[in-house]
Design an enzyme around this catalytic site. Structure first.
Site, mmCIF file in Angstrom:
data_model
loop_
_atom_site.group_PDB
_atom_site.id
_atom_site.type_symbol
_atom_site.label_atom_id
_atom_site.label_comp_id
_atom_site.label_asym_id
_atom_site.label_seq_id
_atom_site.Cartn_x
_atom_site.Cartn_y
_atom_site.Cartn_z
ATOM 1 N N SER A 15 0.839 -1.192 0.000
ATOM 2 C CA SER A 15 0.000 0.000 0.000
ATOM 3 C C SER A 15 0.873 1.241 0.000
ATOM 4 O O SER A 15 1.993 1.229 0.519
ATOM 5 C CB SER A 15 -0.929 0.012 1.215
ATOM 6 O OG SER A 15 -0.179 -0.016 2.422
ATOM 7 N N HIS A 70 -2.597 7.267 -4.430
ATOM 8 C CA HIS A 70 -2.713 6.101 -3.544
ATOM 9 C C HIS A 70 -2.791 4.839 -4.387
ATOM 10 O O HIS A 70 -3.403 4.836 -5.458
ATOM 11 C CB HIS A 70 -3.984 6.227 -2.699
ATOM 12 C CG HIS A 70 -4.469 4.915 -2.141
ATOM 13 N ND1 HIS A 70 -5.477 4.177 -2.752
ATOM 14 C CD2 HIS A 70 -4.082 4.206 -1.053
ATOM 15 C CE1 HIS A 70 -5.690 3.075 -2.048
ATOM 16 N NE2 HIS A 70 -4.868 3.058 -1.027
ATOM 17 N N ASN A 115 -2.987 0.287 -3.713
ATOM 18 C CA ASN A 115 -2.941 -0.871 -2.829
ATOM 19 C C ASN A 115 -3.211 -2.104 -3.680
ATOM 20 O O ASN A 115 -4.182 -2.136 -4.436
ATOM 21 C CB ASN A 115 -3.997 -0.754 -1.721
ATOM 22 C CG ASN A 115 -3.982 -1.955 -0.785
ATOM 23 O OD1 ASN A 115 -4.368 -3.051 -1.171
ATOM 24 N ND2 ASN A 115 -3.551 -1.737 0.439
ATOM 25 N N TYR A 116 -2.334 -3.098 -3.570
ATOM 26 C CA TYR A 116 -2.548 -4.376 -4.246
ATOM 27 C C TYR A 116 -2.346 -5.485 -3.225
ATOM 28 O O TYR A 116 -1.357 -5.478 -2.487
ATOM 29 C CB TYR A 116 -1.608 -4.523 -5.458
ATOM 30 C CG TYR A 116 -2.007 -3.552 -6.542
ATOM 31 C CD1 TYR A 116 -3.025 -3.873 -7.443
ATOM 32 C CD2 TYR A 116 -1.434 -2.282 -6.611
ATOM 33 C CE1 TYR A 116 -3.446 -2.959 -8.390
ATOM 34 C CE2 TYR A 116 -1.856 -1.364 -7.566
ATOM 35 C CZ TYR A 116 -2.860 -1.712 -8.455
ATOM 36 O OH TYR A 116 -3.295 -0.794 -9.379
ATOM 37 N N ARG A 117 -3.292 -6.430 -3.172
ATOM 38 C CA ARG A 117 -3.292 -7.391 -2.070
ATOM 39 C C ARG A 117 -3.828 -8.756 -2.526
ATOM 40 O O ARG A 117 -4.570 -8.864 -3.507
ATOM 41 C CB ARG A 117 -4.139 -6.864 -0.912
ATOM 42 C CG ARG A 117 -5.555 -6.492 -1.306
ATOM 43 C CD ARG A 117 -6.262 -5.708 -0.190
ATOM 44 N NE ARG A 117 -7.612 -5.305 -0.570
ATOM 45 C CZ ARG A 117 -7.909 -4.186 -1.215
ATOM 46 N NH1 ARG A 117 -6.950 -3.344 -1.557
ATOM 47 N NH2 ARG A 117 -9.161 -3.905 -1.515
ATOM 48 N N GLY A 176 -5.612 -5.895 14.920
ATOM 49 C CA GLY A 176 -4.460 -5.566 15.755
ATOM 50 C C GLY A 176 -3.227 -5.237 14.964
ATOM 51 O O GLY A 176 -2.104 -5.581 15.345
ATOM 52 N N ARG A 231 -0.282 -2.906 12.887
ATOM 53 C CA ARG A 231 0.697 -1.915 13.340
ATOM 54 C C ARG A 231 0.179 -0.513 13.029
ATOM 55 O O ARG A 231 -0.034 -0.151 11.872
ATOM 56 C CB ARG A 231 2.030 -2.165 12.635
ATOM 57 C CG ARG A 231 3.145 -1.212 13.020
ATOM 58 C CD ARG A 231 4.432 -1.644 12.330
ATOM 59 N NE ARG A 231 5.556 -0.799 12.702
ATOM 60 C CZ ARG A 231 6.055 0.166 11.937
ATOM 61 N NH1 ARG A 231 5.503 0.427 10.757
ATOM 62 N NH2 ARG A 231 7.100 0.875 12.340
ATOM 63 N N ILE A 232 -0.022 0.287 14.062
ATOM 64 C CA ILE A 232 -0.663 1.590 13.917
ATOM 65 C C ILE A 232 0.124 2.509 12.987
ATOM 66 O O ILE A 232 -0.450 3.211 12.145
ATOM 67 C CB ILE A 232 -0.864 2.264 15.291
ATOM 68 C CG1 ILE A 232 -1.863 1.451 16.125
ATOM 69 C CG2 ILE A 232 -1.366 3.691 15.116
ATOM 70 C CD1 ILE A 232 -3.246 1.345 15.515
ATOM 71 N N GLU A 233 1.451 2.521 13.096
ATOM 72 C CA GLU A 233 2.255 3.392 12.238
ATOM 73 C C GLU A 233 2.035 3.064 10.763
ATOM 74 O O GLU A 233 2.018 3.963 9.910
ATOM 75 C CB GLU A 233 3.743 3.266 12.593
ATOM 76 C CG GLU A 233 4.119 3.916 13.910
ATOM 77 C CD GLU A 233 3.838 5.413 13.921
ATOM 78 O OE1 GLU A 233 4.075 6.077 12.905
ATOM 79 O OE2 GLU A 233 3.367 5.915 14.952
#
Length: 304
Positions: free
Chosen positions: A100, A114, A116-118, A262, A264-266
């Site tokens: 992302s 922007h 994002n590839y998933r 849950g 990673r916030i960063e």
């Protein structure tokens, strides 16, 4: 597929960040490796305080484990039940790999971009691809939009001529700030829950699309990075960034999924700009460039 998709995204992360750093000419991407306590980890590359970009981040994540069914629902298209047949409250074993990116330039005439590839799998044998690339200018330049959308139409047409009209319309629907009745930007392509054909074909499409980010976006930045601008135009850019924040925190599927699992916030909040602005009851002046692009946000257009 898991290992190949991760390898492909890692290579794309390196090539994209190298190209963006070259355009910036001042700052470089700092790499940050992290691990997820519940399984997996990732690698973030972030550029800050550049000559062209205030902030640009490209984040690779490879996570696995189990998640609540509501998190799976948040990660998929509304109405698609990927947990069908599971008992209420039963956790879903999963694997997810994604790349992302969000890039916020300094100049108001340079758009934010922007992508994002998933790829997702559950242990029940269900798999799907998702992603897309979209653009968010503060000022309308039709030539730029024709270039950006034209690049992605060519990508789509190489794989299926039905992809571009379908995924362009999907982006227009997805990137809506519902409480404002306007789009976040001027779209691009967006798709999710894609598993209607051989996964090898979808892998090649995702690879082609992510490797077209720089050709679609780079020339627009090169064209406008030195454009003169006023303080008023900078403030308008800041207000549009405020809209960007609203969408990402309220509606963005990746943000919701990350928070519910849950994450990673960063990394989850990497997409937010360093600064944004909100003015009470602001309306652009009729006939102004700001009003012109607001009309495009209210009424999505065909660019190619």
């Amino acid at each position: 597929m898991r290992a190949r998709f991760e390898k492909m995204l890692r290579e794309a992360q390196i090539s994209i960040t190298d190209a963006i750093a070259k355009i910036d000419g001042k700052a470089t991407f700092q790499e940050d490796c992290w691990t997820r306590a519940n399984g997996g980890g990732g690698m973030s590359r972030v550029l800050k305080d550049g000559a062209v970009w205030e902030k640009a981040g490209v984040n690779l994540s490879v996570v696995y484990g189990s998640m609540p069914q509501e998190a799976l629902q948040a990660a998929t298209e509304r109405g698609v039940d990927r947990a069908k047949g599971m008992a209420p409250g039963e956790r879903v074993p999963f694997f997810a790999c994604g790349l992302s990116c969000v890039m916020h330039p300094r100049n108001p005439f340079c758009p934010t971009m922007h992508f994002n590839y998933r790829y997702f799998e559950t242990d029940g044998g269900v798999w799907w691809f998702g992603g897309g690339t979209d653009i968010t200018p503060s000022y309308l330049n039709e030539e730029d939009m024709k270039h950006f959308h034209g690049t992605y139409k060519e990508v789509c047409d190489r794989h299926d001529p039905e992809f571009y009209p379908k995924f362009k319309a999907w982006a227009d629907r997805y990137f809506i700030i519902s409480h404002r009745n306007e789009t976040r930007g001027l779209g691009g392509i967006f798709f999710d829950d894609l598993n209607d054909r051989d996964p090898e074909l979808l892998f090649e499409f995702a690879k082609d699309a992510v490797n077209s980010v720089v050709p679609a976006y780079g020339p627009i930045i090169e064209k406008h990075k030195d454009d003169p601008f006023t303080e008023q135009q900078k403030q308008w850019q800041q207000m549009r960034r405020g809209r960007y924040v609203e969408f990402n925190l309220v509606y963005d599927r990746g943000t919701v999924f990350g928070l519910k699992t849950g994450g990673r916030i960063e990394s989850i909040l990497m997409s937010l700009p360093e600064t944004a602005r909100w003015e009470y009851d602001h309306h652009p002046e009729d006939g102004s460039p700001e009003a012109e692009i607001m009309d495009a946000f209210k009424h999505p257009r065909e660019w190619v």
